[in-house]
Design an enzyme around this catalytic site. Structure first.
Site, short mmCIF file in Angstrom:
data_model
loop_
_atom_site.label_atom_id
_atom_site.label_comp_id
_atom_site.label_asym_id
_atom_site.label_seq_id
_atom_site.Cartn_x
_atom_site.Cartn_y
_atom_site.Cartn_z
N ASP A 54 0.85 -1.19 0.00
CA ASP A 54 0.00 0.00 0.00
C ASP A 54 0.89 1.25 0.00
OD1 ASP A 54 -1.92 1.97 0.43
OD2 ASP A 54 -2.08 1.56 2.57
N ASP A 58 -4.17 3.85 2.88
CA ASP A 58 -5.59 3.55 3.03
C ASP A 58 -5.84 2.09 3.40
OD1 ASP A 58 -5.09 2.23 0.67
OD2 ASP A 58 -6.67 3.22 -0.50
N ASP A 62 -1.87 -1.24 -3.79
CA ASP A 62 -2.20 -0.49 -5.01
C ASP A 62 -1.07 -0.59 -6.03
OD1 ASP A 62 -0.28 1.40 -4.01
OD2 ASP A 62 -1.87 2.28 -2.79
N ASP A 131 -5.64 -10.46 -15.25
CA ASP A 131 -6.79 -11.35 -15.11
C ASP A 131 -7.92 -10.88 -16.04
OD1 ASP A 131 -7.73 -13.67 -13.72
OD2 ASP A 131 -6.76 -12.89 -11.92
N ASP A 233 -10.35 -16.11 -16.19
CA ASP A 233 -10.99 -16.64 -14.99
C ASP A 233 -12.29 -17.38 -15.32
OD1 ASP A 233 -11.39 -16.51 -11.91
OD2 ASP A 233 -13.27 -15.76 -12.73
N GLU A 287 -8.79 -21.13 -17.17
CA GLU A 287 -9.11 -22.21 -16.24
C GLU A 287 -10.06 -23.23 -16.87
OE1 GLU A 287 -8.95 -20.04 -11.94
OE2 GLU A 287 -10.84 -20.09 -13.02
N HIS A 354 -4.45 -17.48 -5.20
CA HIS A 354 -5.35 -16.67 -4.38
C HIS A 354 -6.59 -17.42 -3.93
CE1 HIS A 354 -6.89 -16.51 -8.42
NE2 HIS A 354 -8.05 -16.05 -7.96
N ASP A 355 -6.84 -18.60 -4.49
CA ASP A 355 -7.99 -19.42 -4.11
C ASP A 355 -7.61 -20.58 -3.21
OD1 ASP A 355 -9.99 -17.98 -5.41
OD2 ASP A 355 -9.62 -18.99 -7.31
#
Length: 581
Positions: A54, A58, A62, A131, A233, A287, A354-355
């Site tokens: 970051d 915040d 980013d 993505d 995705d 995928e 990430h899954d």
């Protein structure tokens, strides 16, 4: 991709083409039918932007934060970055619900920030893969706003609608819906719309050619900016059987057969190849290529002009932990896919994304005694198998599961909706939370641990997701100073892989097949042969490979010393890479 899919899907695909190939420099004489390609030799590093760095306090990572850490990314030796969604989104599913495909989400910055990121990555020789989420959009996308406004709107057929006067629509299970019903009633036009995921993620109607060409045009928008490809995705769901046949009993055990790889998916991919892929030097990842190596080959056979790298999920579809699944069965998965792809097509290899929960927590041992050594062992596995390796941010540090105690700590739509659904049914909520400590995908989304300052140096504000408390000891700054750290071990592995073509193109041969603790295999190419020995257990383990390594040399291992350890025994979670003489 959405989290439950990982429990069902066994395949996916990737296409790379590019101008300056590493293969040209390596001048590899191939003994197989696979031709050298740079994308086969590349190491892909996945960055979850919300959690990487970051820059403005915040609490959300980013683009400027990523830019500030590109020298670190480059130092890993990787070749490409796969970046999770950064498009405008209401964030129902952390960016996988896109409301504008041609804008940057304000949380992440501006288009100017993106252009700078791309420029700075290319300056360092790093390719950028974005993505692409086009099985569905957000319900806040202008297409859907128009589509739901009236039955005769020109965007009506951009989505799947079922008029209520026809009765209840055919049942379809929703991955994210609390009520597990993929048809959502919308009173504005007295109709139901289809959403395989969250009700805020209506499925696009790929049977409509206008939808397809809108997507192709959007893809060209980003490719013309100079990005190096897409990771597509949930694309295996884009084609649907719109006769909506009744789902048979037990359908949930083979969800891809009834939900994905519909009747026109191959046609769409071939069309996409003609309209987009063939016009650019790009990398694409998609995928879901079926439930077997044979199915996957249909997508990656070069003669079909679709895609050319398989990215299967069977290797992570093992339940809560590898020890429960069994190493012998695990070896069989990799060996079966390798056999199917040994002459054509190409594989990828990964243990986390990430899954998924953290690699070391699912496949290794994240106790203080074994976290570091087992993390190194798993990295050895990823970097020495045939196939393009995908490596998830933070795994190079041995980051592990955070294991939240309260549902309030979770931000993920999947976990929260499951909790609500279970609560409505009077289920065991505490047991569910205990399970999520091991399996929730948010275990793999905690902020990157840069240093020992507040919030691990990720942000000066309040992080969007809690930082793992062990950041005081597990962080990049400390590991930079330690030549034996997991971070520096990973760098050695990447360097070795690039130096020795056998780890990319070499023949894979499984050894000691029935050993429940040891994964042993050789990689050999053009007379050069390497033995990889991996102990997946927390105890000393014997192995029997059928030949002696007495005169051979250990070129890399995760233990400082083997003193006192006799031949044919590996210490707990030990990894050895041996050059055979």
């Amino acid at each position: 991709m959405k989290p439950i899919i990982k429990s069902f899907l066994f395949s996916a695909m990737i296409l790379f083409t590019a101008e300056n190939t590493i293969a040209q420099n390596m001048s590899v004489k191939m003994t197989q039918k696979n031709d050298p390609k740079w994308w086969k030799e590349a190491v892909v590093y996945q960055i979850y932007p919300r959690s990487f760095k970051d820059s403005d306090g915040d609490g959300v990572g980013d683009l400027k934060g990523i830019i500030s850490k590109l020298d670190y990314v480059k130092s890993l030796g990787i070749d490409a970055v796969w970046l999770n969604p950064i498009y405008t989104s209401p964030n129902d599913d952390n960016g996988y619900d896109i409301s504008n495909y041609r804008e940057i989400m304000k949380d992440f910055g501006t288009m100017e920030d993106f252009d700078l990121l791309l420029k700075e990555m290319h300056k360092r020789g790093i390719k950028l893969v974005m993505d692409l989420v086009v099985n569905h959009s957000s319900d806040e996308h202008e297409w859907f706003k128009q589509s739901r406004s009236s039955r005769d709107n020109k965007y009506r057929d951009y989505y799947h609608w079922w008029p209520a006067e026809k009765g209840k629509p055919p049942y379809r299970w929703s991955f994210f819906d609390v009520n597990s019903d993929a048809w959502k009633y919308d009173g504005q036009t007295n109709s139901y719309y289809l959403h395989y995921f969250s009700q805020k993620q209506p499925d696009l109607n790929w049977e409509n050619p206008k939808v397809r060409y809108e997507v192709y045009d959007m893809m060209k928008f980003w490719l013309d900016k100079g990005i190096d490809g897409f990771r597509m995705d949930a694309f295996q769901f884009a084609s649907k059987d719109t006769t909506w046949p009744e789902l048979p009993k037990g359908y949930e055990k083979n969800i891809i057969k009834y939900y994905g790889v519909g009747p026109h998916l191959h046609e769409y991919l071939q069309e996409m190849n003609r309209e987009v892929f063939s016009k650019y030097d790009i990398m694409t990842v998609a995928e879901g290529a079926g439930s077997s190596p044979e199915d996957a080959m249909q997508f990656v056979d070069p003669d079909r002009k679709e895609l050319n790298m398989a990215y299967h999920f069977e290797s992570v579809d093992i339940g809560k932990h590898l020890k429960d699944f069994g190493l012998v069965k695990y070896k069989e998965i990799f060996s079966r896919y390798d056999e199917a792809f040994k002459n054509k097509g190409w594989l990828s290899i990964f243990l986390a994304n990430h899954d998924q929960p953290r690699m070391v927590s699912k496949f290794g041992n994240d106790t203080p005694e074994f976290r570091e050594i087992s993390s190194k062992m798993l990295s050895t596995f990823v970097m020495t198998m045939r196939g393009t390796p995908y490596y998830y941010y933070g795994d190079e540090l041995g980051m592990d599961n955070i294991r939240f105690n309260s549902i309030e700590d979770y931000k993920d739509v999947d976990t929260r909706n499951k909790y609500i659904g279970l609560k409505n049914k009077g289920g065991d909520l505490q047991a569910f939370l205990e399970q999520q400590k091991q399996t929730s995908r948010e275990n793999g989304r905690t902020p990157f641990q840069w240093d020992t300052t507040q919030n691990a140096g990720f942000t000066t504000g309040t992080p969007w997701l809690k930082v793992n408390p062990n950041y005081k000891t597990v962080n990049a700054e400390a590991q930079e100073k330690d030549p034996n750290s997991t971070l520096n071990y990973f760098r050695k592995l990447v360097k070795l892989r690039k130096q020795e073509p056998a780890f990319v193109y070499g023949k894979y041969t499984l050894l000691d097949k029935e050993n429940p603790n040891i994964y042993a295999y050789t990689r050999d190419l053009n007379g050069k042969k390497f033995l990889v020995l991996l102990n997946f257990s927390d105890k000393d383990a014997n192995y029997n490979i059928g030949f002696s390594t007495h005169k051979s040399k250990i070129i890399l291992g995760n233990y400082k010393s083997r003193k006192g350890i006799k031949a044919n025994i590996l210490q707990p979670y030990e990894a050895q890479i041996i050059e055979l003489k």
